[in-house]
Design a protein around this motif. Sequence first.
Motif, PDB file in Angstrom:
ATOM      1  N   LYS A  67       5.361   9.729  20.620  1.00 41.02           N
ATOM      2  CA  LYS A  67       4.892   8.394  19.910  1.00 41.02           C
ATOM      3  C   LYS A  67       3.304   8.237  19.849  1.00 41.02           C
ATOM      4  CE  LYS A  67       5.918   3.669  19.773  1.00 41.02           C
ATOM      5  NZ  LYS A  67       6.744   2.506  20.596  1.00 41.02           N
ATOM      6  N   LYS A  68       2.745   8.385  20.874  1.00 41.50           N
ATOM      7  CA  LYS A  68       1.317   8.130  20.884  1.00 41.50           C
ATOM      8  C   LYS A  68       0.337   9.149  20.089  1.00 41.50           C
ATOM      9  CE  LYS A  68      -2.798   8.502  24.123  1.00 41.50           C
ATOM     10  NZ  LYS A  68      -3.107   8.629  25.507  1.00 41.50           N
ATOM     11  N   TYR A  69       0.831  10.386  20.005  1.00 42.14           N
ATOM     12  CA  TYR A  69      -0.134  11.105  19.194  1.00 42.14           C
ATOM     13  C   TYR A  69       0.420  11.439  17.615  1.00 42.14           C
ATOM     14  CZ  TYR A  69      -2.834  12.578  23.193  1.00 42.14           C
ATOM     15  OH  TYR A  69      -3.379  12.562  24.147  1.00 42.14           O
ATOM     16  N   MET A  70       1.615  10.834  17.325  1.00 39.93           N
ATOM     17  CA  MET A  70       1.801  10.704  15.997  1.00 39.93           C
ATOM     18  C   MET A  70       1.014   9.329  15.453  1.00 39.93           C
ATOM     19  SD  MET A  70       4.214  12.426  14.362  1.00 39.93           S
ATOM     20  CE  MET A  70       5.163  11.777  13.343  1.00 39.93           C
ATOM     21  N   GLN A  71       0.808   8.261  16.366  1.00 39.40           N
ATOM     22  CA  GLN A  71       0.115   7.218  15.967  1.00 39.40           C
ATOM     23  C   GLN A  71      -1.331   7.720  15.709  1.00 39.40           C
ATOM     24  OE1 GLN A  71       1.301   4.412  18.803  1.00 39.40           O
ATOM     25  NE2 GLN A  71       2.844   3.541  17.698  1.00 39.40           N
ATOM     26  N   LYS A  72      -1.872   8.370  16.669  1.00 35.87           N
ATOM     27  CA  LYS A  72      -3.359   8.907  16.672  1.00 35.87           C
ATOM     28  C   LYS A  72      -3.445   9.694  15.371  1.00 35.87           C
ATOM     29  CE  LYS A  72      -5.866  10.020  20.106  1.00 35.87           C
ATOM     30  NZ  LYS A  72      -6.076  10.567  21.462  1.00 35.87           N
ATOM     31  N   ARG A  73      -2.485  10.528  15.154  1.00 31.81           N
ATOM     32  CA  ARG A  73      -2.830  11.209  13.781  1.00 31.81           C
ATOM     33  C   ARG A  73      -2.565  10.626  12.692  1.00 31.81           C
ATOM     34  NH1 ARG A  73       1.737  15.690  13.205  1.00 31.81           N
ATOM     35  NH2 ARG A  73       0.830  17.225  14.569  1.00 31.81           N
ATOM     36  N   LYS A  74      -1.739   9.469  12.479  1.00 30.45           N
ATOM     37  CA  LYS A  74      -1.573   8.589  11.345  1.00 30.45           C
ATOM     38  C   LYS A  74      -2.988   7.825  11.138  1.00 30.45           C
ATOM     39  CE  LYS A  74       3.510   8.474  10.973  1.00 30.45           C
ATOM     40  NZ  LYS A  74       4.572   7.394  11.141  1.00 30.45           N
ATOM     41  N   ALA A  75      -3.451   7.695  12.119  1.00 27.11           N
ATOM     42  CA  ALA A  75      -4.785   6.620  12.165  1.00 27.11           C
ATOM     43  C   ALA A  75      -5.897   7.560  11.411  1.00 27.11           C
ATOM     44  CB  ALA A  75      -5.112   6.348  13.479  1.00 27.11           C
ATOM     45  N   LEU A  76      -5.829   8.887  11.142  1.00 25.65           N
ATOM     46  CA  LEU A  76      -6.797   9.633  10.579  1.00 25.65           C
ATOM     47  C   LEU A  76      -6.730   9.417   9.089  1.00 25.65           C
ATOM     48  CD1 LEU A  76      -6.691  13.047  12.548  1.00 25.65           C
ATOM     49  CD2 LEU A  76      -8.042  11.176  12.881  1.00 25.65           C
ATOM     50  N   SER A  77      -7.794   9.130   8.482  1.00 32.97           N
ATOM     51  CA  SER A  77      -7.817   9.023   7.021  1.00 32.97           C
ATOM     52  C   SER A  77      -7.875  10.495   6.538  1.00 32.97           C
ATOM     53  CB  SER A  77      -9.276   8.637   6.438  1.00 32.97           C
ATOM     54  OG  SER A  77     -10.559   9.650   6.804  1.00 32.97           O
ATOM     55  N   ASP A  78      -7.583  10.785   5.254  1.00 30.85           N
ATOM     56  CA  ASP A  78      -7.281  12.117   4.596  1.00 30.85           C
ATOM     57  C   ASP A  78      -8.525  12.688   4.872  1.00 30.85           C
ATOM     58  OD1 ASP A  78      -4.668  11.290   3.902  1.00 30.85           O
ATOM     59  OD2 ASP A  78      -5.351  10.929   1.758  1.00 30.85           O
ATOM     60  N   ASP A  79      -9.649  12.159   4.492  1.00 36.79           N
ATOM     61  CA  ASP A  79     -10.941  12.855   4.674  1.00 36.79           C
ATOM     62  C   ASP A  79     -11.351  13.245   6.179  1.00 36.79           C
ATOM     63  OD1 ASP A  79     -11.531  12.390   1.945  1.00 36.79           O
ATOM     64  OD2 ASP A  79     -12.960  10.864   2.336  1.00 36.79           O
ATOM     65  N   GLU A  80     -10.746  12.632   7.088  1.00 38.36           N
ATOM     66  CA  GLU A  80     -11.156  12.877   8.709  1.00 38.36           C
ATOM     67  C   GLU A  80     -10.323  14.186   8.845  1.00 38.36           C
ATOM     68  OE1 GLU A  80     -12.092   8.843  10.843  1.00 38.36           O
ATOM     69  OE2 GLU A  80     -10.016   9.166  10.250  1.00 38.36           O
ATOM     70  N   ALA A  81      -9.026  13.928   8.472  1.00 39.69           N
ATOM     71  CA  ALA A  81      -7.912  15.112   8.701  1.00 39.69           C
ATOM     72  C   ALA A  81      -8.325  16.333   8.152  1.00 39.69           C
ATOM     73  CB  ALA A  81      -6.621  14.693   8.230  1.00 39.69           C
ATOM     74  N   PHE A  82      -9.052  16.336   6.751  1.00 42.11           N
ATOM     75  CA  PHE A  82      -9.321  17.451   6.183  1.00 42.11           C
ATOM     76  C   PHE A  82     -10.655  17.910   6.895  1.00 42.11           C
ATOM     77  CE2 PHE A  82     -11.528  20.060   3.119  1.00 42.11           C
ATOM     78  CZ  PHE A  82     -10.602  21.040   2.872  1.00 42.11           C
ATOM     79  N   LEU A  83     -11.570  17.355   7.288  1.00 44.91           N
ATOM     80  CA  LEU A  83     -12.702  17.891   7.895  1.00 44.91           C
ATOM     81  C   LEU A  83     -12.392  18.486   9.253  1.00 44.91           C
ATOM     82  CD1 LEU A  83     -16.010  17.834   8.183  1.00 44.91           C
ATOM     83  CD2 LEU A  83     -15.959  15.821   9.111  1.00 44.91           C
ATOM     84  N   LEU A  84     -11.532  17.638  10.044  1.00 40.38           N
ATOM     85  CA  LEU A  84     -11.132  18.262  11.182  1.00 40.38           C
ATOM     86  C   LEU A  84     -10.193  19.457  11.095  1.00 40.38           C
ATOM     87  CD1 LEU A  84     -10.014  15.036  13.187  1.00 40.38           C
ATOM     88  CD2 LEU A  84     -12.080  16.410  13.548  1.00 40.38           C
ATOM     89  N   SER A  85      -9.477  19.509  10.106  1.00 43.57           N
ATOM     90  CA  SER A  85      -8.544  20.911   9.632  1.00 43.57           C
ATOM     91  C   SER A  85      -9.710  21.957   9.380  1.00 43.57           C
ATOM     92  CB  SER A  85      -7.809  20.791   8.642  1.00 43.57           C
ATOM     93  OG  SER A  85      -6.751  19.740   8.762  1.00 43.57           O
ATOM     94  N   GLU A  86     -10.830  21.775   8.743  1.00 46.03           N
ATOM     95  CA  GLU A  86     -11.682  22.576   8.293  1.00 46.03           C
ATOM     96  C   GLU A  86     -12.454  23.356   9.763  1.00 46.03           C
ATOM     97  OE1 GLU A  86     -14.237  20.786   5.543  1.00 46.03           O
ATOM     98  OE2 GLU A  86     -13.483  22.273   4.092  1.00 46.03           O
TER      99      GLU A  86
END
Length: 191
Positions: free
Chosen positions: A8-27
């Motif tokens: 639950k905690k990490y699903m919420q942390k993940r959902k809090a990331l913007s699309d740009d943040e998630a893509f930058l972190l993925s890179e």
Amino acid sequence: MFKTELRKKYMQKRKALSDDEAFLLSEKIFDHFISYFKPLSKQKVHIFLPIEKFNEIDTRIFIQYFLRQEIRVFVPKVVGEELISVEIFPETEFETSSWGISEPVSYKDSGEVNFNFVITPVLYCDEKGNRVGYGKGFYDGFFLGLSEGSKKIGVNYFNPDEIIDDIWENDIALDYLVTPTEVLSFFGGEE
């Protein structure tokens, strides 16, 4: 912390990331993977396709690179209660499963068990390689069938900082975790 709480905690942390943040972190995760593991042409990689609604690591970056480098790419497909491995190519057709996962249209299990790398989704991974996924157990079953030399590599936006209190006997730990800041090996310093 128990898996249900961590999930639950990490699903919420993940959902809090913007699309740009998630893509930058993925890179960043992709860059760490490439520089640490240095995959080569003709090697075999099993890698998940991201569930966008869960803001998973964008593995399409990895897949495009692998295909350009002539690295063989296999992706999971859920058939009943089992995870099979389907080899994909630039022309492979995909459909969206009932889980919201992009999967190859093909049901042809490659039968491959000897991968160089098995890149695995995780919601959370502790400092010993124990992982929390979505709780269905697909990857534990899949890992059981792999050859001994297949490196099980989790990718996650977050570094380990909590203990998983309810590790089960059938849980299979990762060999490595790649985050935006580091690559962790769970071999106690051995490769």
